[in-house]
Design a protein around this motif. Structure first.
Motif, PDB file in Angstrom:
ATOM      1  N   GLY A  98     -38.305  -8.683 -18.715  1.00  0.00           N
ATOM      2  CA  GLY A  98     -39.037  -8.695 -19.972  1.00  0.00           C
ATOM      3  C   GLY A  98     -40.541  -8.812 -19.837  1.00  0.00           C
ATOM      4  N   VAL A  99     -41.060  -8.674 -18.600  1.00  0.00           N
ATOM      5  CA  VAL A  99     -42.514  -8.807 -18.385  1.00  0.00           C
ATOM      6  C   VAL A  99     -43.020  -7.577 -17.617  1.00  0.00           C
ATOM      7  CG1 VAL A  99     -42.814 -11.302 -18.584  1.00  0.00           C
ATOM      8  CG2 VAL A  99     -41.900 -10.341 -16.470  1.00  0.00           C
ATOM      9  N   PRO A 100     -43.084  -6.432 -18.278  1.00  0.00           N
ATOM     10  CA  PRO A 100     -43.404  -5.168 -17.600  1.00  0.00           C
ATOM     11  C   PRO A 100     -44.841  -5.051 -17.113  1.00  0.00           C
ATOM     12  CG  PRO A 100     -43.306  -4.842 -19.975  1.00  0.00           C
ATOM     13  CD  PRO A 100     -42.816  -6.228 -19.717  1.00  0.00           C
ATOM     14  N   ARG A 101     -45.697  -6.046 -17.459  1.00  0.00           N
ATOM     15  CA  ARG A 101     -47.091  -6.010 -17.013  1.00  0.00           C
ATOM     16  C   ARG A 101     -47.368  -6.987 -15.876  1.00  0.00           C
ATOM     17  NH1 ARG A 101     -50.795  -5.657 -22.517  1.00  0.00           N
ATOM     18  NH2 ARG A 101     -49.691  -3.911 -23.504  1.00  0.00           N
ATOM     19  N   LEU A 102     -46.369  -7.764 -15.479  1.00  0.00           N
ATOM     20  CA  LEU A 102     -46.589  -8.827 -14.487  1.00  0.00           C
ATOM     21  C   LEU A 102     -46.973  -8.236 -13.136  1.00  0.00           C
ATOM     22  CD1 LEU A 102     -46.309 -11.988 -14.335  1.00  0.00           C
ATOM     23  CD2 LEU A 102     -44.186 -11.549 -13.096  1.00  0.00           C
ATOM     24  N   HIS A 103     -48.132  -8.667 -12.606  1.00  0.00           N
ATOM     25  CA  HIS A 103     -48.562  -8.181 -11.290  1.00  0.00           C
ATOM     26  C   HIS A 103     -48.677  -9.292 -10.252  1.00  0.00           C
ATOM     27  CE1 HIS A 103     -52.590  -9.743 -12.162  1.00  0.00           C
ATOM     28  NE2 HIS A 103     -52.590  -9.053 -13.302  1.00  0.00           N
ATOM     29  N   THR A 104     -48.730 -10.566 -10.702  1.00  0.00           N
ATOM     30  CA  THR A 104     -48.872 -11.679  -9.762  1.00  0.00           C
ATOM     31  C   THR A 104     -47.801 -12.723 -10.029  1.00  0.00           C
ATOM     32  OG1 THR A 104     -51.264 -11.361  -9.591  1.00  0.00           O
ATOM     33  CG2 THR A 104     -50.404 -13.505  -8.938  1.00  0.00           C
ATOM     34  N   LEU A 105     -47.038 -13.060  -8.985  1.00  0.00           N
ATOM     35  CA  LEU A 105     -45.998 -14.088  -9.085  1.00  0.00           C
ATOM     36  C   LEU A 105     -46.132 -15.029  -7.899  1.00  0.00           C
ATOM     37  CD1 LEU A 105     -43.463 -15.322 -10.328  1.00  0.00           C
ATOM     38  CD2 LEU A 105     -42.101 -13.621  -9.086  1.00  0.00           C
ATOM     39  N   ASP A 106     -46.403 -16.292  -8.193  1.00  0.00           N
ATOM     40  CA  ASP A 106     -46.606 -17.293  -7.141  1.00  0.00           C
ATOM     41  C   ASP A 106     -45.570 -18.395  -7.300  1.00  0.00           C
ATOM     42  OD1 ASP A 106     -47.479 -19.235  -5.346  1.00  0.00           O
ATOM     43  OD2 ASP A 106     -49.590 -18.771  -5.686  1.00  0.00           O
ATOM     44  N   LEU A 107     -44.708 -18.543  -6.308  1.00  0.00           N
ATOM     45  CA  LEU A 107     -43.615 -19.517  -6.327  1.00  0.00           C
ATOM     46  C   LEU A 107     -43.779 -20.555  -5.217  1.00  0.00           C
ATOM     47  CD1 LEU A 107     -40.949 -16.801  -6.983  1.00  0.00           C
ATOM     48  CD2 LEU A 107     -41.257 -18.778  -8.474  1.00  0.00           C
ATOM     49  N   THR A 108     -45.005 -20.860  -4.860  1.00  0.00           N
ATOM     50  CA  THR A 108     -45.302 -21.790  -3.781  1.00  0.00           C
ATOM     51  C   THR A 108     -44.700 -23.171  -4.010  1.00  0.00           C
ATOM     52  OG1 THR A 108     -47.409 -20.699  -3.245  1.00  0.00           O
ATOM     53  CG2 THR A 108     -47.181 -22.993  -2.580  1.00  0.00           C
ATOM     54  N   GLY A 109     -44.126 -23.732  -2.948  1.00  0.00           N
ATOM     55  CA  GLY A 109     -43.750 -25.133  -2.956  1.00  0.00           C
ATOM     56  C   GLY A 109     -42.580 -25.491  -3.837  1.00  0.00           C
ATOM     57  N   ASN A 110     -41.545 -24.646  -3.836  1.00  0.00           N
ATOM     58  CA  ASN A 110     -40.325 -24.962  -4.577  1.00  0.00           C
ATOM     59  C   ASN A 110     -39.165 -25.180  -3.593  1.00  0.00           C
ATOM     60  OD1 ASN A 110     -40.782 -24.759  -7.656  1.00  0.00           O
ATOM     61  ND2 ASN A 110     -41.977 -23.062  -6.830  1.00  0.00           N
ATOM     62  N   LYS A 111     -37.940 -25.039  -4.069  1.00  0.00           N
ATOM     63  CA  LYS A 111     -36.768 -25.273  -3.215  1.00  0.00           C
ATOM     64  C   LYS A 111     -35.875 -24.044  -3.186  1.00  0.00           C
ATOM     65  CE  LYS A 111     -36.928 -30.244  -4.112  1.00  0.00           C
ATOM     66  NZ  LYS A 111     -36.231 -31.445  -4.661  1.00  0.00           N
ATOM     67  N   LEU A 112     -36.524 -22.887  -3.168  1.00  0.00           N
ATOM     68  CA  LEU A 112     -35.787 -21.629  -3.182  1.00  0.00           C
ATOM     69  C   LEU A 112     -35.240 -21.318  -1.795  1.00  0.00           C
ATOM     70  CD1 LEU A 112     -38.325 -19.594  -5.314  1.00  0.00           C
ATOM     71  CD2 LEU A 112     -36.119 -20.497  -6.076  1.00  0.00           C
ATOM     72  N   ALA A 113     -33.981 -20.917  -1.764  1.00  0.00           N
ATOM     73  CA  ALA A 113     -33.348 -20.525  -0.508  1.00  0.00           C
ATOM     74  C   ALA A 113     -32.711 -19.153  -0.690  1.00  0.00           C
ATOM     75  CB  ALA A 113     -32.314 -21.568  -0.084  1.00  0.00           C
ATOM     76  N   ASP A 114     -31.559 -19.128  -1.309  1.00  0.00           N
ATOM     77  CA  ASP A 114     -30.897 -17.856  -1.619  1.00  0.00           C
ATOM     78  C   ASP A 114     -31.328 -17.377  -2.990  1.00  0.00           C
ATOM     79  OD1 ASP A 114     -29.427 -17.900   0.776  1.00  0.00           O
ATOM     80  OD2 ASP A 114     -27.976 -19.265  -0.131  1.00  0.00           O
ATOM     81  N   MET A 115     -31.682 -16.115  -3.072  1.00  0.00           N
ATOM     82  CA  MET A 115     -32.078 -15.536  -4.358  1.00  0.00           C
ATOM     83  C   MET A 115     -31.266 -14.277  -4.618  1.00  0.00           C
ATOM     84  SD  MET A 115     -36.215 -16.142  -4.389  1.00  0.00           S
ATOM     85  CE  MET A 115     -36.490 -15.615  -2.702  1.00  0.00           C
ATOM     86  N   PRO A 116     -31.034 -13.952  -5.879  1.00  0.00           N
ATOM     87  CA  PRO A 116     -30.171 -12.812  -6.197  1.00  0.00           C
ATOM     88  C   PRO A 116     -30.811 -11.468  -5.841  1.00  0.00           C
ATOM     89  CG  PRO A 116     -31.151 -13.687  -8.184  1.00  0.00           C
ATOM     90  CD  PRO A 116     -31.505 -14.646  -7.093  1.00  0.00           C
ATOM     91  N   LEU A 117     -29.960 -10.454  -5.676  1.00  0.00           N
ATOM     92  CA  LEU A 117     -30.443  -9.102  -5.439  1.00  0.00           C
ATOM     93  C   LEU A 117     -31.273  -8.639  -6.632  1.00  0.00           C
ATOM     94  CD1 LEU A 117     -27.222  -7.439  -3.959  1.00  0.00           C
ATOM     95  CD2 LEU A 117     -29.026  -8.713  -2.783  1.00  0.00           C
ATOM     96  N   LYS A 118     -32.260  -7.824  -6.374  1.00  0.00           N
ATOM     97  CA  LYS A 118     -33.124  -7.223  -7.402  1.00  0.00           C
ATOM     98  C   LYS A 118     -33.949  -8.253  -8.163  1.00  0.00           C
ATOM     99  CE  LYS A 118     -30.207  -3.162  -8.047  1.00  0.00           C
ATOM    100  NZ  LYS A 118     -29.559  -2.243  -9.023  1.00  0.00           N
ATOM    101  N   VAL A 119     -34.104  -9.439  -7.605  1.00  0.00           N
ATOM    102  CA  VAL A 119     -34.806 -10.501  -8.315  1.00  0.00           C
ATOM    103  C   VAL A 119     -36.263 -10.145  -8.607  1.00  0.00           C
ATOM    104  CG1 VAL A 119     -35.375 -11.720  -6.165  1.00  0.00           C
ATOM    105  CG2 VAL A 119     -35.314 -12.984  -8.322  1.00  0.00           C
ATOM    106  N   PHE A 120     -36.881  -9.304  -7.765  1.00  0.00           N
ATOM    107  CA  PHE A 120     -38.280  -8.937  -7.991  1.00  0.00           C
ATOM    108  C   PHE A 120     -38.432  -7.484  -8.419  1.00  0.00           C
ATOM    109  CE2 PHE A 120     -38.530 -12.347  -4.636  1.00  0.00           C
ATOM    110  CZ  PHE A 120     -38.862 -13.357  -5.531  1.00  0.00           C
ATOM    111  N   HIS A 121     -37.355  -6.918  -8.952  1.00  0.00           N
ATOM    112  CA  HIS A 121     -37.427  -5.599  -9.562  1.00  0.00           C
ATOM    113  C   HIS A 121     -38.000  -5.729 -10.979  1.00  0.00           C
ATOM    114  CE1 HIS A 121     -34.514  -3.177  -6.874  1.00  0.00           C
ATOM    115  NE2 HIS A 121     -34.830  -4.292  -6.235  1.00  0.00           N
ATOM    116  N   HIS A 122     -38.170  -4.627 -11.649  1.00  0.00           N
ATOM    117  CA  HIS A 122     -38.466  -4.549 -13.091  1.00  0.00           C
ATOM    118  C   HIS A 122     -39.918  -4.826 -13.467  1.00  0.00           C
ATOM    119  CE1 HIS A 122     -34.153  -4.409 -13.290  1.00  0.00           C
ATOM    120  NE2 HIS A 122     -34.025  -5.670 -12.940  1.00  0.00           N
ATOM    121  N   ALA A 123     -40.779  -5.220 -12.529  1.00  0.00           N
ATOM    122  CA  ALA A 123     -42.188  -5.443 -12.857  1.00  0.00           C
ATOM    123  C   ALA A 123     -43.048  -4.889 -11.721  1.00  0.00           C
ATOM    124  CB  ALA A 123     -42.472  -6.927 -13.067  1.00  0.00           C
ATOM    125  N   PRO A 124     -44.247  -4.404 -12.037  1.00  0.00           N
ATOM    126  CA  PRO A 124     -45.108  -3.789 -11.015  1.00  0.00           C
ATOM    127  C   PRO A 124     -45.880  -4.813 -10.190  1.00  0.00           C
ATOM    128  CG  PRO A 124     -46.199  -3.687 -13.134  1.00  0.00           C
ATOM    129  CD  PRO A 124     -44.854  -4.327 -13.389  1.00  0.00           C
TER     130      PRO A 124
END
Length: 332
Positions: A98-124
């Motif tokens: 739902g965010v077709p204009r998103l160009h910057t995504l910063d997830l620093t310092g979390n507890k992410l390990a396994d992430m789903p397929l296509k998680v970073f699709h759908h935005a440029p």
């Protein structure tokens, strides 16, 4: 007085329509369409009350554990999403739908390990930062083919390798940070798709060797960081073609000597651009090439007087550049 009443009426109308609303525990900067939420008690994504025209959203130091595409649909004009140091463990596969204009995504310092397929699709996306998480494997299916990314930061994770299939999806990449992982090797030609790469950081891994052709296709490199690894020997052709390289860090490895011609190809090194410190240099005849290169290029070496001999015992602690021909048993 009428003007004040009119202004008050407009403000009330705006509030009623939600344009001046702001979620609890957040601060909204309406003029620059930015929202910042940085309160630890915040445990859920603050969907309600977010101004619909928000373009920059920062959520940091909270107890939020998950985020989905449904949450982000509240801010369809979003361009930058910064989620520093939360407790994120889960992302949904429709995260960016739902965010077709998103160009910057910063997830620093979390507890992410396994992430789903296509998680970073759908935005440029052009910038993706996954620094300081718990990632053990980078899945190529996270990213779309022919990704728009120019900046990818995977530093501070638990990676033991980087799939070639992931790098093949990054033809526009200019900056790749893989520092502070557990990389033991990088497969030959895996960097070949990264023809536009300018900065590569491999600091603090477990690399003991580098394939001679590793950088053959990354000829736009200007900064290469290889400190705090286990490198013992470098092929004389390793840096062939890197004629744009300005900064090269080889400090804190296990180098005892360098092969002839290795450094001659680095014609663009800037002042103090080469770091060779904290290596156990063996100051016998094998160090001749390095000694002669340093004599001619003192200004290009970082702290040249601290590039010191470890052996033989008689020369231990001496700076390589200070040695004489007789001490190295070289002919005049």
């Amino acid at each position: 007085m009428d003007a004040w009443l009119t202004l008050a009426f407009l403000c009330l109308a705006c509030c009623c329509h939600g344009t001046l609303a702001c979620p609890a525990l957040c601060k909204c900067y309406l003029r620059r369409a930015e929202v910042v939420c940085s309160e630890a008690p915040l445990a859920e994504f603050p969907s309600e009350g977010l101004p619909a025209n928000t373009t920059q959203l920062t959520i940091q130091y909270t107890n939020i554990t998950s985020i989905s595409g449904h949450h982000l649909s509240a801010v369809p004009l979003l361009e930058g999403l910064h989620l520093y140091s939360n407790n994120l463990k889960n992302l949904s596969s429709d995260l960016l739908q739902g965010v077709p204009r998103l160009h910057t995504l910063d997830l620093t310092g979390n507890k992410l390990a396994d992430m789903p397929l296509k998680v970073f699709h759908h935005a440029p996306l052009t910038s993706l930062v996954l620094k300081n998480n718990l990632i053990e494997k980078a899945d190529p299916e996270w990213l779309p083919d022919n990704s728009s990314l120019t900046w990818l930061d995977l530093s501070g994770n638990r990676l033991s390798g980087v799939p070639s299939a992931l790098l093949q999806k990054l033809p526009r990449l200019e900056n790749l940070d893989l520092s502070y992982n557990q990389l033991e090797k990088i497969t030959p030609k895996s960097l070949d798709p990264l023809a536009k790469l300018e900065r590569l950081n491999l600091q603090h891994n477990k690399l003991s060797s580098l394939h001679p052709l590793m950088f053959q296709s990354t000829r736009n490199l200007t900064h290469l960081f290889l400190p705090e690894n286990r490198l013992e020997k470098l092929s004389p052709s390793l840096f062939h073609g890197l004629d744009k390289l300005k900064v090269l860090s080889l400090d804190d490895n296990q180098l005892r000597f360098v092969q002839p011609e290795l450094l001659d190809q680095l014609l663009s090194l800037e002042e103090e651009g080469l770091d060779l410190t904290v290596n156990p240099w063996l100051c016998d005849q094998k160090v001749e090439y390095l000694w002669r290169w340093l004599q001619k290029n003192k200004e290009k070496a970082f702290l040249v007087d601290t590039v010191r001999c470890a052996q033989p015992q008689t020369l231990a602690g001496r700076s390589v550049v200070s040695l004489t021909q007789s001490e190295l048993n070289l002919e005049s």
